[in-house]
Scaffold this motif. Structure first.
Motif, short mmCIF file in Angstrom:
data_model
loop_
_atom_site.label_atom_id
_atom_site.label_comp_id
_atom_site.label_asym_id
_atom_site.label_seq_id
_atom_site.Cartn_x
_atom_site.Cartn_y
_atom_site.Cartn_z
N TYR A 192 0.71 -1.34 -0.02
CA TYR A 192 0.09 0.07 -0.07
C TYR A 192 0.67 1.26 -0.05
CZ TYR A 192 -4.22 -2.70 0.60
OH TYR A 192 -5.30 -3.55 0.23
N ALA A 193 2.05 1.01 -0.04
CA ALA A 193 3.08 2.32 0.00
C ALA A 193 3.14 2.69 -1.29
CB ALA A 193 4.52 2.06 0.49
N VAL A 194 2.36 2.09 -2.29
CA VAL A 194 2.44 2.56 -3.78
C VAL A 194 1.88 3.83 -3.87
CG1 VAL A 194 0.33 1.66 -4.12
CG2 VAL A 194 1.96 1.68 -6.09
N VAL A 195 1.04 4.35 -3.00
CA VAL A 195 0.35 5.69 -3.03
C VAL A 195 1.61 6.72 -2.95
CG1 VAL A 195 0.25 5.77 -0.49
CG2 VAL A 195 -1.39 7.22 -2.28
N ALA A 196 2.45 6.72 -2.44
CA ALA A 196 3.50 7.69 -2.34
C ALA A 196 4.03 7.88 -3.97
CB ALA A 196 4.80 7.04 -1.69
N VAL A 197 4.16 6.63 -4.76
CA VAL A 197 4.58 7.03 -6.05
C VAL A 197 3.43 7.62 -6.93
CG1 VAL A 197 5.02 5.63 -8.37
CG2 VAL A 197 6.08 4.87 -6.09
N GLY A 198 2.28 7.17 -6.39
CA GLY A 198 1.09 7.95 -7.16
C GLY A 198 0.97 9.45 -7.00
N LEU A 199 1.46 9.87 -5.55
CA LEU A 199 1.38 11.28 -5.57
C LEU A 199 2.64 11.93 -6.15
CD1 LEU A 199 0.31 11.28 -1.81
CD2 LEU A 199 -0.66 12.58 -3.38
N LEU A 200 3.82 11.28 -6.16
CA LEU A 200 4.98 11.90 -7.04
C LEU A 200 4.68 12.12 -8.30
CD1 LEU A 200 7.89 9.91 -5.23
CD2 LEU A 200 7.15 12.34 -4.83
N VAL A 201 3.88 11.09 -8.93
CA VAL A 201 3.69 11.38 -10.47
C VAL A 201 2.65 12.44 -10.73
CG1 VAL A 201 2.60 10.06 -12.59
CG2 VAL A 201 4.39 8.82 -10.94
N ALA A 202 1.61 12.25 -9.69
CA ALA A 202 0.58 13.24 -9.93
C ALA A 202 0.74 14.62 -9.79
CB ALA A 202 -0.83 13.05 -8.88
N TRP A 203 1.96 14.88 -9.03
CA TRP A 203 2.47 16.41 -8.90
C TRP A 203 3.06 16.93 -10.22
CZ3 TRP A 203 3.86 14.54 -3.41
CH2 TRP A 203 3.14 14.94 -2.62
N TRP A 204 3.86 15.88 -10.75
CA TRP A 204 4.46 15.99 -12.10
C TRP A 204 3.54 16.39 -13.03
CZ3 TRP A 204 9.40 17.09 -13.59
CH2 TRP A 204 9.91 17.22 -14.74
N VAL A 205 2.60 15.58 -13.33
CA VAL A 205 1.64 15.44 -14.32
C VAL A 205 0.75 16.78 -14.47
CG1 VAL A 205 1.99 13.28 -15.35
CG2 VAL A 205 0.23 13.99 -13.72
#
Length: 520
Positions: free
Chosen positions: A279-292
């Protein structure tokens, strides 16, 4: 499916017609059957937790045979999947009030968990923690000389297995065990309360993160989804708690859109990963979201730095407290292959030809590569929800700008859903409740075929693991359920791989999409 929608429903609206009536009937029937399974005397899907102490006990003094409970659960999950499919096709609006979710939560709290004996293991690990032991090294069967009133109740095949869960999840197990004391049923009820509150919290948080015209999807895919209710909530699985932390991390980032929010979201993401590591994958989701969504250069670096700092500091603090053996059991089981996954036939063939360990290693590498491929395809085939998500599928806005019109939180959940679904599809070892990571984020996607793909996947896994325990079955029921688990469901998973990859190869178009229209 989504391409034919021209206007969003009003919140709480009811789409009248035969399909709406059928959906309501299927929902009531499915939830009713699930509740019956949780209210009757202990059976093949439900371990005996007596004595009950002050916690709820058996409310329906009915004994169900292994065949009867298997038939009820299969019927409930099939009916529930039908209700979800109809809700998606009708694009129903959100519930008008909290009355139905609150009622479902209250009913869940008077049931006894079923579908596995995992909740007994949770309490055992918590019991070891609060009575002075290390749940990541101690075996439940050995604790208290084998006579402890809680740890001695752990069922096969987990009696000799230390905890595989992270420190924050184990702290919650410890809280439940502390309140329950020597009474297993009381401790399990406290854990059920945490699960139900987490399930309700996901709805609250999704409604804050997502645009209003996506709230109907929240209720169809989460609140009124009998598969989520049965597999996750009524099964009292830790995945529901971790799912709430995933959505909370995204909500925190949206509530404070700056370094402070990024730091806070990193802390909550660390709690999610310290509950269950995937469930730590949400950290990756947020990093990508800020970029795009437009945070580039120094702005993205500040957000990313604060976010990673939150993850590292909170995660490190929890793991220092827990000690050096937190991941021992996870590492020992990293090459496990479950019976219902498409990798299983390959494992059984490879063990006889090239050996057990080489085959398991090859499967682990192939699964990692496949997960990346599937994630890329799913990201290409889906789009995050927008406030004008009911627009025609031929969108005048270039695809590169779609995500910017969705908001950081929506994009973060979109990425999380795609990564989580890809992992669930590709993983060598997966169980139905593992899919809750994808389902808590799936409402952030624009309606489309991926909804049905995720539904088929969850339905197949749910049917595969009925009744869910290795005890209490008759030979006939065991043969039937193992036949489904080993002989049918792996091929469903293989077919889903083929569909996703074929759609991705066809330039982001689902095989059944209308010509000239981009699938949404």
């Amino acid at each position: 499916m989504a391409a034919q929608l021209t206007s969003p429903p009003t919140p709480g609206s009811l789409q009248r017609g035969p399909a709406s009536v059928a959906r309501l009937v299927l929902l009531v029937a499915s939830v009713g059957m699930l509740l019956v399974v949780g209210l009757v005397e202990p059976h093949a899907a439900q371990p005996d937790l007596a004595p009950r102490g002050w916690a709820p006990g058996v409310l329906l003094p009915v004994a169900l045979s292994p065949a009867a409970v298997t038939a009820l659960l299969w019927a409930a999950y099939v009916a529930g999947a039908g209700a979800v499919a109809l809700g998606l096709s009708r694009r129903v609006g959100a519930l008008r009030s909290w009355a139905v979710p609150a009622a479902l939560g209250a009913l869940a709290l008077v049931t006894t968990p079923f579908g596995s004996a995992d909740h007994v293991s949770y309490l055992a690990y918590g019991r070891i923690l609060v009575t002075g032991g290390d749940p990541w090294t101690e075996r439940p069967v050995d604790w208290g000389g084998g006579a402890d009133p809680v740890t001695s109740r752990v069922e096969a095949p987990w009696t000799e297995e230390p905890s595989v869960y992270g420190p924050f999840g184990t702290l919650l197990h410890g809280l439940s065990a502390l309140v329950g004391g020597d009474d297993l049923r009381e401790g399990v009820w406290v854990w059920q309360l945490l699960v139900v509150l987490s399930w309700l919290a996901v709805r609250v948080l999704l409604r804050r993160v997502l645009p209003e015209d996506a709230h109907g999807r929240v209720d169809v895919l989460w609140t009124l989804n009998p598969l989520v209710l049965g597999v996750g909530v009524l099964g009292a699985h830790i995945d529901v708690v971790a799912a709430a932390l995933v959505v909370a991390a995204v909500a925190v980032a949206g509530r404070w859109p700056g370094p402070v929010g990024a730091l806070g979201s990193g802390v909550v993401a660390a709690l999610a990963g310290s509950t269950k590591v995937t469930y730590a994958v949400v950290a990756v989701g947020l990093l990508v979201a800020w970029w795009v969504t437009g945070h580039r250069g120094a702005g993205w670096a500040r957000l990313a730095g604060a976010h990673v700092a939150g993850v590292v500091v909170a995660g490190a603090a929890l793991h220092v407290w827990a000690g050096p053996h937190v991941y021992d059991q996870l590492l020992r089981s990293r090459q496990a292959v479950s019976l219902a996954m498409p990798w299983r036939p390959l494992l059984e063939w490879g063990r006889d030809t090239i050996g057990n360990q080489p085959t398991r290693l090859a499967i682990s590498i192939a699964a990692a590569v496949l997960a990346v491929v599937l994630a890329g395809c799913l990201l290409r085939l889906t789009r995050p929800a927008r406030r004008d998500q009911a627009a025609p599928a031929v969108d005048p806005v270039p695809e590169g700008r779609l995500e910017k019109r969705s908001g950081t939180g929506v994009v973060a959940l979109w990425v999380t859903a795609c990564l989580a679904l890809a992992y669930s599809l590709a993983a060598p070892y997966s169980l139905p409740w593992y899919d809750l990571l994808a389902w808590c984020a799936l409402p952030a996607l624009r309606a489309g075929p991926v909804d049905l793909l995720a539904l088929v996947r969850l339905l197949a896994l749910a049917l595969a693991y009925v009744p869910g325990r290795v005890l209490g079955m008759t030979p006939g029921v065991e043969e039937l359920t193992l036949g489904v688990r080993r002989g049918v469901v792996p091929w469903v998973g293989l077919a889903l791989w083929a569909v996703v990859i074929a759609a991705g190869v066809r330039r982001g178009s689902w095989p059944w999409s209308a010509p000239g229209r981009r699938a949404s």
